[in-house]
Design a protein around this motif. Sequence first.
Motif, mmCIF file in Angstrom:
data_model
loop_
_atom_site.group_PDB
_atom_site.id
_atom_site.type_symbol
_atom_site.label_atom_id
_atom_site.label_comp_id
_atom_site.label_asym_id
_atom_site.label_seq_id
_atom_site.Cartn_x
_atom_site.Cartn_y
_atom_site.Cartn_z
ATOM 1 N N THR A 156 5.128 12.472 -48.156
ATOM 2 C CA THR A 156 4.658 11.678 -49.061
ATOM 3 C C THR A 156 4.782 12.430 -50.497
ATOM 4 O OG1 THR A 156 2.699 13.677 -49.061
ATOM 5 C CG2 THR A 156 2.434 11.642 -47.711
ATOM 6 N N PRO A 164 2.793 7.840 -48.741
ATOM 7 C CA PRO A 164 4.050 7.805 -47.487
ATOM 8 C C PRO A 164 5.103 7.212 -48.098
ATOM 9 C CG PRO A 164 1.866 7.274 -46.611
ATOM 10 C CD PRO A 164 1.618 7.155 -48.037
ATOM 11 N N SER A 176 5.665 13.294 -38.611
ATOM 12 C CA SER A 176 4.696 13.234 -39.652
ATOM 13 C C SER A 176 5.235 12.765 -41.107
ATOM 14 C CB SER A 176 4.558 14.928 -40.078
ATOM 15 O OG SER A 176 5.437 15.523 -40.291
ATOM 16 N N TYR A 177 4.496 12.228 -41.958
ATOM 17 C CA TYR A 177 4.891 11.582 -43.055
ATOM 18 C C TYR A 177 5.370 12.561 -44.181
ATOM 19 C CZ TYR A 177 3.065 7.104 -41.645
ATOM 20 O OH TYR A 177 2.590 5.911 -40.926
ATOM 21 N N ASP A 224 0.856 5.890 -37.438
ATOM 22 C CA ASP A 224 -0.069 5.162 -38.528
ATOM 23 C C ASP A 224 -1.392 5.380 -38.390
ATOM 24 O OD1 ASP A 224 0.021 3.429 -40.863
ATOM 25 O OD2 ASP A 224 -0.892 2.118 -39.365
ATOM 26 N N LYS A 277 -2.277 11.885 -39.407
ATOM 27 C CA LYS A 277 -0.892 11.503 -39.777
ATOM 28 C C LYS A 277 0.173 12.391 -39.189
ATOM 29 C CE LYS A 277 -2.873 8.038 -42.000
ATOM 30 N NZ LYS A 277 -2.909 6.840 -41.235
ATOM 31 N N ARG A 278 0.112 12.834 -37.994
ATOM 32 C CA ARG A 278 1.015 13.728 -37.252
ATOM 33 C C ARG A 278 1.056 13.397 -35.931
ATOM 34 N NH1 ARG A 278 1.201 18.942 -34.794
ATOM 35 N NH2 ARG A 278 3.178 19.797 -35.117
#
Length: 484
Positions: free
Chosen positions: A156, A162, A153-154, A130, A135-136
């Motif tokens: 989305t 997300p 990772s997210y 977060d 974002k990884r």
Amino acid sequence: MRLLKLSLRTRIFIAMILLVLGASILIAGVTVYQYKQEAENYHRERLERKEQAIKENIRFVLASTTYLVNTENIPSIFKERQKIYEMATVHEMQINIYDLKGRLLVKSEESFFRDTINTRIDPEIVKELDASSKKRVLKKTEVNGQKYQSSYSYITDHKFKPLAILYLPYLQDDSVLNRDLHNFLMRMGEIYLFMLLLAIIMSYFLSSYITKSLKIISEKINQTRLDKRNQKIELSNATEEIYALVSAYNSMIDELEESAVKLATGEREQAWREMAKQVAHEIKNPLTPMRLSVQSFDRQFNKNDPEIEQKVKEYSDTLINQIDTMSSIASAFSNFAKMPAQQNETLNVPKIVKLALDIFNENYIIFTSEKEEILAKFDRTQLIRVVTNLVKNAVQALQGKENPKIVVSVEEEEEEVCVTICDNGSGISEENKGKIFEPKFTTKSSGMGLGLAMVKNIVETYNGSISFVSNPDKGTIFKVRFPK
């Protein structure tokens, strides 16, 4: 410190061997490090490519689903028509999807890799993801001896909101790279083994070549003497440093010869001045009684004296004795100054030595020889002069001695002839042993002390040597050696 005591040749040899070994070890270490770095980079880039491909596939699935795209519907979306299994099979990866709090939503069936995933992601990883700007998060783990690179990772929606967390465990299979590394190191080891053998051979000859010139210079320096003519060093194909050293040595030899000539000239002049003083002194000694005798005879002469004939005879005997003394002084000086003529006659040494002893009447002189014939090249007259001088000195050393004895022997020693004169006379004191061969040195009340100096001069002219051993009151042994 022990390394500094090794010769230059040995140090060059060791240095070249160590250089090759050091280079091989360094290159092997760099190669292993480089292979590991390339393996890490390869696996990281491969994981990134697979992750990008899987995300593209996920976006396509989300865009084509009939379900409302939100976190709660993620399991239904990816289980519809077994989409998650299809993606895992296509990309040969295990795919795990978690909600934003790290709880497992859906995962693919295990295909090529062992399932190492728990049902919940570590909360610290969720926080780190977060807080990450990209974002990884990439984590490296090791399970049962197998290395993994885990990517978080997210996932989305189309508005980049997300929805879930995508987890991809990637197994680092280094078997191929390790095999290539092993093969490379084996080939490199064979090459460096050959290079090591080549370096040993080259260092041996190179060190010999480098130190050859230094060895020649060292030998020449060790042979340098002030009392003989020294040869210059002549080297071809020498390095600039060696050539400078040789030039310095040759210049030193020129200066040394000039100094030796000046020194020899000065010493010769000094010796002759001293000899002239000694001769003058020795001649003055008999001249004084001669003058007194003549003056006394002139004052006391009376032709009518009945004892005039007896007095004339006494005066004549005195003058004759002093004249004989002056004659012996002149003969000794002449014999010393005269260099022996090297006629190199082939003589029977025992015969000539026995002939030299015939002039002596002393019955205590004994002659022995191991052979009747021992041939050598020597001048007949000079050999007789050597023997007579040494025997004469031995006879004088036996004056007043009970049971006098002189033994003269001739022996053959390999390539030399040895003439020994042994007596049991008064011997030579320790303080006089170092001066015995010096010109004008004598322990007698008369004579100039030139006999032994002349003997030494003769013997050394014929490449021989003379030595002695003496004990006070026990006797002296002189040994004369000269080549056949």
